[in-house]
Design an enzyme around this catalytic site. Structure first.
Site, PDB file in Angstrom:
ATOM      1  N   PHE A  82      12.237  62.140  80.754  1.00 58.05           N
ATOM      2  CA  PHE A  82      10.902  62.449  80.222  1.00 58.05           C
ATOM      3  C   PHE A  82      10.487  61.469  79.128  1.00 58.05           C
ATOM      4  O   PHE A  82       9.304  61.356  78.819  1.00 58.05           O
ATOM      5  CB  PHE A  82      10.886  63.841  79.567  1.00 58.05           C
ATOM      6  N   SER A 126       3.042  60.362  87.094  1.00 60.59           N
ATOM      7  CA  SER A 126       1.772  60.982  86.720  1.00 60.59           C
ATOM      8  C   SER A 126       0.713  60.733  87.784  1.00 60.59           C
ATOM      9  O   SER A 126       0.735  59.698  88.473  1.00 60.59           O
ATOM     10  CB  SER A 126       1.313  60.357  85.394  1.00 60.59           C
ATOM     11  N   TYR A 151      -0.473  52.646  79.341  1.00 58.32           N
ATOM     12  CA  TYR A 151       0.333  53.841  79.627  1.00 58.32           C
ATOM     13  C   TYR A 151       0.464  54.044  81.138  1.00 58.32           C
ATOM     14  O   TYR A 151       1.565  54.214  81.675  1.00 58.32           O
ATOM     15  CB  TYR A 151      -0.289  55.094  78.986  1.00 58.32           C
ATOM     16  N   LYS A 155       3.786  53.766  84.195  1.00 58.26           N
ATOM     17  CA  LYS A 155       4.224  54.713  85.246  1.00 58.26           C
ATOM     18  C   LYS A 155       4.341  53.998  86.595  1.00 58.26           C
ATOM     19  O   LYS A 155       5.294  54.226  87.347  1.00 58.26           O
ATOM     20  CB  LYS A 155       3.246  55.892  85.341  1.00 58.26           C
ATOM     21  N   ASN A 200      -5.738  64.630  72.281  1.00 55.51           N
ATOM     22  CA  ASN A 200      -6.486  63.845  73.272  1.00 55.51           C
ATOM     23  C   ASN A 200      -6.797  64.708  74.490  1.00 55.51           C
ATOM     24  O   ASN A 200      -7.780  64.495  75.171  1.00 55.51           O
ATOM     25  CB  ASN A 200      -5.639  62.661  73.775  1.00 55.51           C
ATOM     26  N   GLY A 297     -13.418  55.629  81.157  1.00 53.11           N
ATOM     27  CA  GLY A 297     -12.153  55.628  81.909  1.00 53.11           C
ATOM     28  C   GLY A 297     -11.824  56.949  82.573  1.00 53.11           C
ATOM     29  O   GLY A 297     -10.844  57.040  83.313  1.00 53.11           O
TER      30      GLY A 297
HETATM   31  P1  NAD Z   1       6.158  64.676  74.797  1.00 54.59           P
HETATM   32  O1  NAD Z   1       5.698  63.564  73.914  1.00 54.59           O
HETATM   33  O2  NAD Z   1       5.936  66.061  74.354  1.00 54.59           O
HETATM   34  O3  NAD Z   1       7.712  64.503  75.119  1.00 54.59           O
HETATM   35  C1  NAD Z   1       8.342  63.255  75.195  1.00 54.59           C
HETATM   36  C2  NAD Z   1       9.645  63.355  74.411  1.00 54.59           C
HETATM   37  O4  NAD Z   1      10.319  62.096  74.512  1.00 54.59           O
HETATM   38  C3  NAD Z   1       9.432  63.620  72.929  1.00 54.59           C
HETATM   39  O5  NAD Z   1      10.328  64.624  72.506  1.00 54.59           O
HETATM   40  C4  NAD Z   1       9.750  62.286  72.256  1.00 54.59           C
HETATM   41  O6  NAD Z   1      10.280  62.465  70.961  1.00 54.59           O
HETATM   42  C5  NAD Z   1      10.758  61.706  73.222  1.00 54.59           C
HETATM   43  N1  NAD Z   1      10.820  60.234  73.247  1.00 54.59           N
HETATM   44  C6  NAD Z   1       9.811  59.346  73.419  1.00 54.59           C
HETATM   45  N2  NAD Z   1      10.290  58.098  73.401  1.00 54.59           N
HETATM   46  C7  NAD Z   1      11.627  58.185  73.236  1.00 54.59           C
HETATM   47  C8  NAD Z   1      12.687  57.240  73.125  1.00 54.59           C
HETATM   48  N3  NAD Z   1      12.442  55.935  73.180  1.00 54.59           N
HETATM   49  N4  NAD Z   1      13.950  57.690  72.950  1.00 54.59           N
HETATM   50  C9  NAD Z   1      14.205  59.020  72.883  1.00 54.59           C
HETATM   51  N5  NAD Z   1      13.249  59.955  72.972  1.00 54.59           N
HETATM   52  C10 NAD Z   1      11.983  59.538  73.140  1.00 54.59           C
HETATM   53  O7  NAD Z   1       5.484  64.417  76.232  1.00 54.59           O
HETATM   54  P2  NAD Z   1       5.415  65.382  77.497  1.00 54.59           P
HETATM   55  O8  NAD Z   1       4.013  65.844  77.646  1.00 54.59           O
HETATM   56  O9  NAD Z   1       6.511  66.367  77.473  1.00 54.59           O
HETATM   57  O10 NAD Z   1       5.658  64.318  78.654  1.00 54.59           O
HETATM   58  C11 NAD Z   1       6.937  64.119  79.224  1.00 54.59           C
HETATM   59  C12 NAD Z   1       6.846  63.047  80.291  1.00 54.59           C
HETATM   60  O11 NAD Z   1       5.901  63.437  81.277  1.00 54.59           O
HETATM   61  C13 NAD Z   1       6.374  61.685  79.780  1.00 54.59           C
HETATM   62  O12 NAD Z   1       7.056  60.686  80.491  1.00 54.59           O
HETATM   63  C14 NAD Z   1       4.913  61.671  80.153  1.00 54.59           C
HETATM   64  O13 NAD Z   1       4.443  60.360  80.319  1.00 54.59           O
HETATM   65  C15 NAD Z   1       4.944  62.419  81.466  1.00 54.59           C
HETATM   66  N6  NAD Z   1       3.661  63.042  81.817  1.00 54.59           N
HETATM   67  C16 NAD Z   1       3.060  63.878  80.931  1.00 54.59           C
HETATM   68  C17 NAD Z   1       1.825  64.447  81.258  1.00 54.59           C
HETATM   69  C18 NAD Z   1       1.106  65.340  80.277  1.00 54.59           C
HETATM   70  O14 NAD Z   1      -0.110  65.504  80.413  1.00 54.59           O
HETATM   71  N7  NAD Z   1       1.779  65.945  79.308  1.00 54.59           N
HETATM   72  C19 NAD Z   1       1.249  64.173  82.500  1.00 54.59           C
HETATM   73  C20 NAD Z   1       1.900  63.319  83.387  1.00 54.59           C
HETATM   74  C21 NAD Z   1       3.119  62.748  83.032  1.00 54.59           C
HETATM   75  C1  WQD Z   2      -9.074  66.613  81.127  1.00 57.29           C
HETATM   76  C2  WQD Z   2     -10.562  66.778  81.267  1.00 57.29           C
HETATM   77  C3  WQD Z   2     -11.875  65.158  80.080  1.00 57.29           C
HETATM   78  C4  WQD Z   2     -10.696  66.515  76.060  1.00 57.29           C
HETATM   79  C5  WQD Z   2      -4.686  62.497  80.729  1.00 57.29           C
HETATM   80  C6  WQD Z   2      -4.027  61.181  81.016  1.00 57.29           C
HETATM   81  C7  WQD Z   2      -3.172  61.289  82.226  1.00 57.29           C
HETATM   82  C8  WQD Z   2      -2.188  62.455  82.113  1.00 57.29           C
HETATM   83  C9  WQD Z   2      -2.829  63.708  81.647  1.00 57.29           C
HETATM   84  C10 WQD Z   2      -0.064  61.638  81.444  1.00 57.29           C
HETATM   85  C11 WQD Z   2     -11.297  65.455  81.445  1.00 57.29           C
HETATM   86  C12 WQD Z   2     -12.119  66.549  79.524  1.00 57.29           C
HETATM   87  C13 WQD Z   2     -10.839  66.377  77.425  1.00 57.29           C
HETATM   88  C14 WQD Z   2     -11.834  66.919  75.297  1.00 57.29           C
HETATM   89  C15 WQD Z   2     -13.107  67.062  77.325  1.00 57.29           C
HETATM   90  N1  WQD Z   2      -1.154  62.190  81.189  1.00 57.29           N
HETATM   91  N2  WQD Z   2     -12.015  66.651  78.058  1.00 57.29           N
HETATM   92  N3  WQD Z   2     -12.989  67.188  75.967  1.00 57.29           N
HETATM   93  O1  WQD Z   2      -7.880  62.741  81.305  1.00 57.29           O
HETATM   94  O2  WQD Z   2      -6.988  64.161  83.189  1.00 57.29           O
HETATM   95  O3  WQD Z   2      -5.430  62.865  81.853  1.00 57.29           O
HETATM   96  O4  WQD Z   2      -3.657  63.459  80.519  1.00 57.29           O
HETATM   97  O5  WQD Z   2       0.276  61.052  82.433  1.00 57.29           O
HETATM   98  O6  WQD Z   2      -2.512  60.070  82.366  1.00 57.29           O
HETATM   99  O7  WQD Z   2      -5.045  60.206  81.234  1.00 57.29           O
HETATM  100  O8  WQD Z   2      -6.527  64.858  80.837  1.00 57.29           O
HETATM  101  O9  WQD Z   2      -6.676  66.660  79.175  1.00 57.29           O
HETATM  102  O10 WQD Z   2      -7.416  64.320  78.530  1.00 57.29           O
HETATM  103  O11 WQD Z   2      -8.792  65.643  80.116  1.00 57.29           O
HETATM  104  O12 WQD Z   2     -14.207  67.304  77.878  1.00 57.29           O
HETATM  105  O13 WQD Z   2     -11.793  67.020  74.070  1.00 57.29           O
HETATM  106  O14 WQD Z   2     -11.083  67.345  80.057  1.00 57.29           O
HETATM  107  O15 WQD Z   2     -13.083  64.446  80.141  1.00 57.29           O
HETATM  108  O16 WQD Z   2     -12.338  65.685  82.342  1.00 57.29           O
HETATM  109  P1  WQD Z   2      -6.820  63.617  81.833  1.00 57.29           P
HETATM  110  P2  WQD Z   2      -7.307  65.383  79.570  1.00 57.29           P
END
Ligand code: NAD
Ligand code: WQD
Length: 338
Positions: A82, A126, A151, A155, A200, A297
Site C-alpha cells: 500500500f 487505481s 501520481y 501507478k 482533496n 483534470g
Molecule cells: P494512506 O496515505 O492512508 O496510506 C499509505 C500508508 O503508506 C501510510 O500509512 C503512509 O505512512 C505509508 N507510506 C507512504 N510512503 C511510505 C514509505 N516510503 N515507506 C513506508 N511507508 C510509507 O493511503 P491509502 O488511501 O490507504 O492508500 C493506500 C494505497 O492505495 C496507495 O498506494 C494509494 O495510492 C492506493 N489507492 C488509494 C486510493 C484512495 O482513494 N484512497 C484509490 C486508489 C488507490
Molecule cells: C470525487 C468526485 C470531484 C471534492 C481521486 C484520485 C484518484 C483516486 C481517488 C488514488 C469528483 C468531486 C471532490 C470536493 C467535489 N486516488 N468533489 N468537491 O477525483 O475520483 O479520484 O481519488 O488512486 O487517483 O484522482 O476522487 O474524491 O477527489 O472526487 O465536488 O471537495 O467528487 O469533482 O467528481 P477522484 P475525489
C-alpha cells in the site's frame, strides 16, 4: 498462521485490510514510515481484533532498512504493498518526491521478495490508470490512458514494473487491484481516513463539513454530460475493499497465478449530488454546499465492471451505502470528539 507483510499498513486502506487479514487468520507485520498515518492505529487495530500487529517503523525507499526487516520476516508468504504518496495535486507540484517514494518503495519490495523467496505480492493500483474512458463500465480490458498526474503515472509504471518482474522471475506471483473510490470507515468508528490539512477527496470533505470543520462543500461543476450534470464515480466501501485483499491472497495460495488484474468497485456509478443526498439521508445531517467551477483534470464519469473479481476471487461489494455513510460519520465524530 501464514504471515503477510503489509507495507503502509497504518494507512487508511492498509489498516482496514490488516483487520480483515487478522480476522481471516493471517499474521500481519506492518512496515510503515508513518508519513501519512499514526502509530496509535496499531492500538485501534488491536482493540478491534484483539491482536496487535507486529510493526517495523521504516521507509520502504530505504533499501538497507528493508533488507534488515525482510530478513527478520523471511517466513512471510506474501506482501501487500500500500505504501505510496497519493495526493494528485501535490504530485504535480512535487513529481520527483512522488516518483522516488512510489517507485523506489516498490522496487525495494520486489528486490527483497526475490532475495528472501517471498512469492506473492498484492499491489494497490487505481482506476486512475483508465483516464477518461471511452466506454462504461470499465473492464480490466479497457485501454490504459497516460495519466494526467505524476501520481497516476506511478501507478501505470508500477503495474509495468510488476509485470516485467513476474515475466523474468516466475517464482513471483502478482495481483494488481485497481481500486475505484474507497470511502467509509470500520463500523467500530476506531479506524478511518485521516486526511492531513484540507481534504482533496469528496468523502472526508463531506464529513468535515458535517462536523462543522469546513463551512460548506464546494461541488466541482454541474454541467457535465451526465443525467444530473454532476460527476459520477464508483464509491466502494473500505471494509469491502479490505476483504478483496484477503480474497486475492487466498486465490494466490490456491492457484498458480502469474499476474492477474481486478477492478474493485460496486459496479454502480453515483453522482456527487447522489452521494451528498445519501449522506444526509443516512445521518440526518444537512450539508451546506455551493456549486463551483469544474476541477481541472476531473474525469466526468467512471464506474467499474467488477465481474472478474466476483467470478475469480468470489469477492462482492456487500456493504449498503447507508451503512458506509453512517460509518464514515461515526469515524468523523470520534476524530472530532463530537
Ligand atoms: P494512506 O496515505 O492512508 O496510506 C499509505 C500508508 O503508506 C501510510 O500509512 C503512509 O505512512 C505509508 N507510506 C507512504 N510512503 C511510505 C514509505 N516510503 N515507506 C513506508 N511507508 C510509507 O493511503 P491509502 O488511501 O490507504 O492508500 C493506500 C494505497 O492505495 C496507495 O498506494 C494509494 O495510492 C492506493 N489507492 C488509494 C486510493 C484512495 O482513494 N484512497 C484509490 C486508489 C488507490
Ligand atoms: C470525487 C468526485 C470531484 C471534492 C481521486 C484520485 C484518484 C483516486 C481517488 C488514488 C469528483 C468531486 C471532490 C470536493 C467535489 N486516488 N468533489 N468537491 O477525483 O475520483 O479520484 O481519488 O488512486 O487517483 O484522482 O476522487 O474524491 O477527489 O472526487 O465536488 O471537495 O467528487 O469533482 O467528481 P477522484 P475525489
Amino acid at each position: 498462521m501464514a504471515k503477510i507483510i503489509v507495507n503502509g499498513g497504518c494507512g487508511y486502506i492498509g489498516s482496514h485490510t490488516t483487520v480483515a487479514l487478522q480476522n481471516a487468520g493471517f499474521e500481519v507485520v506492518i512496515f510503515d514510515n508513518l508519513s501519512n498515518s499514526r502509530l496509535d492505529t496499531l492500538d485501534k487495530i488491536s482493540e478491534i481484533t484483539g491482536i496487535r500487529p507486529e510493526f517495523e517503523q521504516l521507509d520502504c525507499t530505504d533499501k538497507q532498512a528493508m533488507q534488515d526487516a525482510f530478513s527478520r520476516h523471511n517466513d512471510a508468504i506474501g506482501v501487500i504493498h500500500f505504501a505510496a504518496l497519493k495526493a494528485v495535486g501535490e504530485s504535480v507540484e512535487k513529481p520527483i518526491m512522488y516518483y522516488r517514494n512510489n517507485i523506489l518503495s516498490l522496487l525495494n519490495t520486489l528486490e527483497m521478495m526475490e532475495k528472501f523467496n517471498i512469492p506473492n505480492i498484492v499491489f494497490s493500483s487505481s482506476a486512475t490508470v483508465y483516464g477518461i474512458p471511452d466506454e462504461l463500465p470499465v473492464t480490466e480490458e479497457s485501454p490504459l490512458r497516460p495519466a494526467t498526474s505524476p501520481y497516476g503515472q506511478t501507478k501505470i509504471m508500477a503495474e509495468t514494473i510488476i509485470r516485467d518482474t513476474v515475466t523474468a522471475n516466475p517464482k513471483i506471483h502478482a495481483v494488481l487491484l485497481r481500486y475505484f473510490n474507497p470511502i467509509g470507515a470500520h463500523p467500530s468508528g476506531k479506524i478511518g481516513e485521516l486526511p492531513i490539512g484540507v481534504p482533496n477527496n469528496l468523502m472526508p470533505y463531506i464529513t468535515q463539513v458535517a462536523a462543522g470543520i469546513r463551512e460548506r462543500l464546494n461541488i466541482f461543476g454541474n454541467d457535465y454530460d451526465t443525467p444530473d450534470g454532476f460527476c459520477i464515480r464508483d464509491y466502494i466501501d473500505v471494509n469491502d475493499l479490505a476483504e478483496a485483499h484477503v480474497a486475492a491472497l487466498n486465490h494466490m495460495i490456491k492457484k498458480d497465478v502469474t499476474v492477474e488484474i481486478y477492478n474493485l468497485g460496486t459496479g454502480h456509478g453515483l453522482s456527487v449530488m447522489e452521494l451528498v443526498k445519501a449522506f444526509e439521508a443516512a445521518t440526518g445531517v444537512k450539508l451546506p454546499y455551493a456549486i463551483t467551477a469544474r476541477r481541472p483534470g476531473d474525469v466526468p464519469a467512471i464506474w467499474a465492471c467488477s465481474d472478474l473479481a466476483n467470478k475469480q476471487l468470489g469477492w462482492y461489494a456487500k456493504t449498503p451505502l447507508e451503512e458506509t455513510m453512517r460509518n464514515a460519520w461515526k469515524w468523523q465524530k470520534n476524530v472530532s470528539g463530537i
